[in-house]
Design an enzyme around this catalytic site. Structure first.
Site, PDB file in Angstrom:
ATOM      1  CE  LYS A 150     -11.480   6.713 -19.637  1.00 37.76           C
ATOM      2  NZ  LYS A 150     -11.413   6.663 -18.173  1.00 37.76           N
ATOM      3  CE1 TYR A 204     -16.472  10.095 -16.553  1.00 35.29           C
ATOM      4  CE2 TYR A 204     -15.126  10.067 -14.583  1.00 35.29           C
ATOM      5  CZ  TYR A 204     -15.978   9.432 -15.456  1.00 35.29           C
ATOM      6  OH  TYR A 204     -16.350   8.137 -15.219  1.00 35.29           O
ATOM      7  NE  ARG A 236      -2.778   0.424   3.419  1.00 34.53           N
ATOM      8  CZ  ARG A 236      -2.352   1.101   4.494  1.00 34.53           C
ATOM      9  NH1 ARG A 236      -2.186   2.414   4.435  1.00 34.53           N
ATOM     10  NH2 ARG A 236      -2.115   0.478   5.630  1.00 34.53           N
ATOM     11  CG  ASP A 282      -8.260  14.784 -16.679  1.00 41.66           C
ATOM     12  OD1 ASP A 282      -7.568  14.072 -17.436  1.00 41.66           O
ATOM     13  OD2 ASP A 282      -9.286  14.367 -16.107  1.00 41.66           O
TER      14      ASP A 282
END
Length: 398
Positions: A207, A110, A57, A182
């Site tokens: 993406k 988005y 983690r 972004d």
């Protein structure tokens, strides 16, 4: 000798085969924890005296290779990998603001980013304003004493509007405000916001970074190590980590980013030409089109026009949906950047969470479609669009 050109970095950056038993491909360290030879060694690792892997983690060798490669590609000092694009967005904003602060966003983001901003406002009083960002004056008028972040998408999802990054940088620097971009639609192959002066760039790595539709992931690249260090405790304590296997898949996908995007841009240009010749199509939005109103800005900061196209048709919501229902090869799906060509109806899909009135202000109408052009032969993509237009319009050939 290690090459410094972008296409070479995609394949080699951040990885030395000599450090991993000569393995050509970065190994997959699919482990949750790491052992220490002594308790004292463990103490030194947890105190920061030693730079060791402790727990996945907090860090993982496979993930670290990906982070170093992405930092080099975006020309930043440090990168952090996350379990999703929205984890990247959330951690980035969370690291820069406090209760009562203010954020300015591009008018068009988005849907889930919008939902996150709404949650911040309702729970913590962190307000936000949307801005067209066409002029310095318009943006400057929205700045308050508590404005801490300017957050933009460019091109904007799903309208493909392009924002002048250098202009926003100038306003942000004058007012000591952090600028976050972004960069999902472009990838570092087409656009590098950090080199234009922004502070943080992020991606939904799901993406173009992946490119194969088999990963959900996010990446943040920071101009300075200090910004990344501010974000580390958030990733650690909230736990929005990337799995080693996803990092391994992304490293594999990155190797072909340049060749994939070249082909997708070429295909997109062919599809745009077809759509512009079709009388059913009302308007096409594509930054690479010389007739597009944002083409000048795009040509300053983007290498090519990208693989995403938005367009409207002459028709109602029902007629628009019927058109995409008739597609055979092109798949109805959200996401983008995959090898397959995808199409979706933003108003009812990716941006369904955005209130209708705000959708209209963002330019998201009932007859707007967003298409992510894939790697198929462009002739086959156009043929599928043509037959769908024909069937949905009473068999009139287009």
């Amino acid at each position: 000798m290690k090459g410094n050109r972008f296409d070479t970095k995609l394949i080699h950056e951040g990885y030395k085969t000599s450090e991993y038993h000569g393995s050509l491909t970065p190994p997959l360290f699919h482990t949750s924890t790491y052992t220490f030879p002594t308790a004292q060694h463990g103490e030194q690792s947890f105190s920061g005296e030693r730079e060791d892997f402790i727990y996945s983690r907090l860090g993982n060798p496979t993930v670290q290779i990906l982070e170093e490669r992405m930092a080099a590609l975006e020309e930043g000092e440090a990168a952090l990998a996350f379990g999703s694009g929205m984890a990247a967005v959330s951690a980035t904003i969370f690291s820069l603001i406090s209760s009562g602060d203010h954020i300015i966003c591009s008018k068009g983001i988005y849907g889930c980013t919008y939902g996150y901003l709404e949650m911040l406002e309702s729970k913590f009083g962190i307000q936000h304003n949307f801005c067209e960002m066409d002029t310095e004056e318009e943006l400057s008028a929205l700045i308050q004493d508590n404005t801490k972040v300017i957050f933009i998408e460019t091109p904007i999802n799903p309208t493909m509007k392009v924002i002048d990054i250098e202009m926003i940088v100038e306003v942000a620097k004058k007012n000591n405000i952090m600028l976050v971009v972004d960069n999902t639609f472009c990838s570092p192959y087409l656009q590098k916001p950090l080199t234009l002066g922004c502070d943080i760039v992020l991606h939904s790595a799901t993406k173009y970074i992946s490119g194969h539709g088999d990963v959900v992931a996010g990446i943040v690249v920071c101009k300075t190590k200090e910004l990344a260090e501010r974000m580390l405790p958030i990733r650690k304590d909230i736990g929005a980590i990337m799995s080693p296997f996803d990092a391994w898949l992304l490293l594999r996908g990155l190797k072909t980013l340049a060749v994939r995007m070249d082909r997708q841009c070429e295909n997109a240009e062919k599809v745009v030409a077809y759509l512009q010749s079709n009388p059913i199509v009302k308007e096409v939005f594509y930054p690479g089109d010389s007739k597009n109103k944002d083409h000048y800005i795009a040509s300053k900061q983007m290498k090519k026009g990208g693989g995403v196209i938005a367009f409207t048709i002459h028709g109602t919501k029902q007629e628009t949906q019927e058109f995409i229902n008739q597609l055979k090869m092109v798949k109805i799906a959200v996401s983008l950047g995959d090898t397959e060509t995808l199409i979706q109806h933003p108003s009812t899909m990716t941006h369904a969470v955005v209130p209708k009135e705000l959708q209209q202000k963002m330019g998201i109408t009932d007859n707007l479609l967003r298409m992510s052009v894939g790697l198929e032969a462009w002739e086959d993509i156009v043929a599928d669009l043509r037959q769908a237009f024909t069937k949905s319009s009473g068999n009139k050939v287009y």
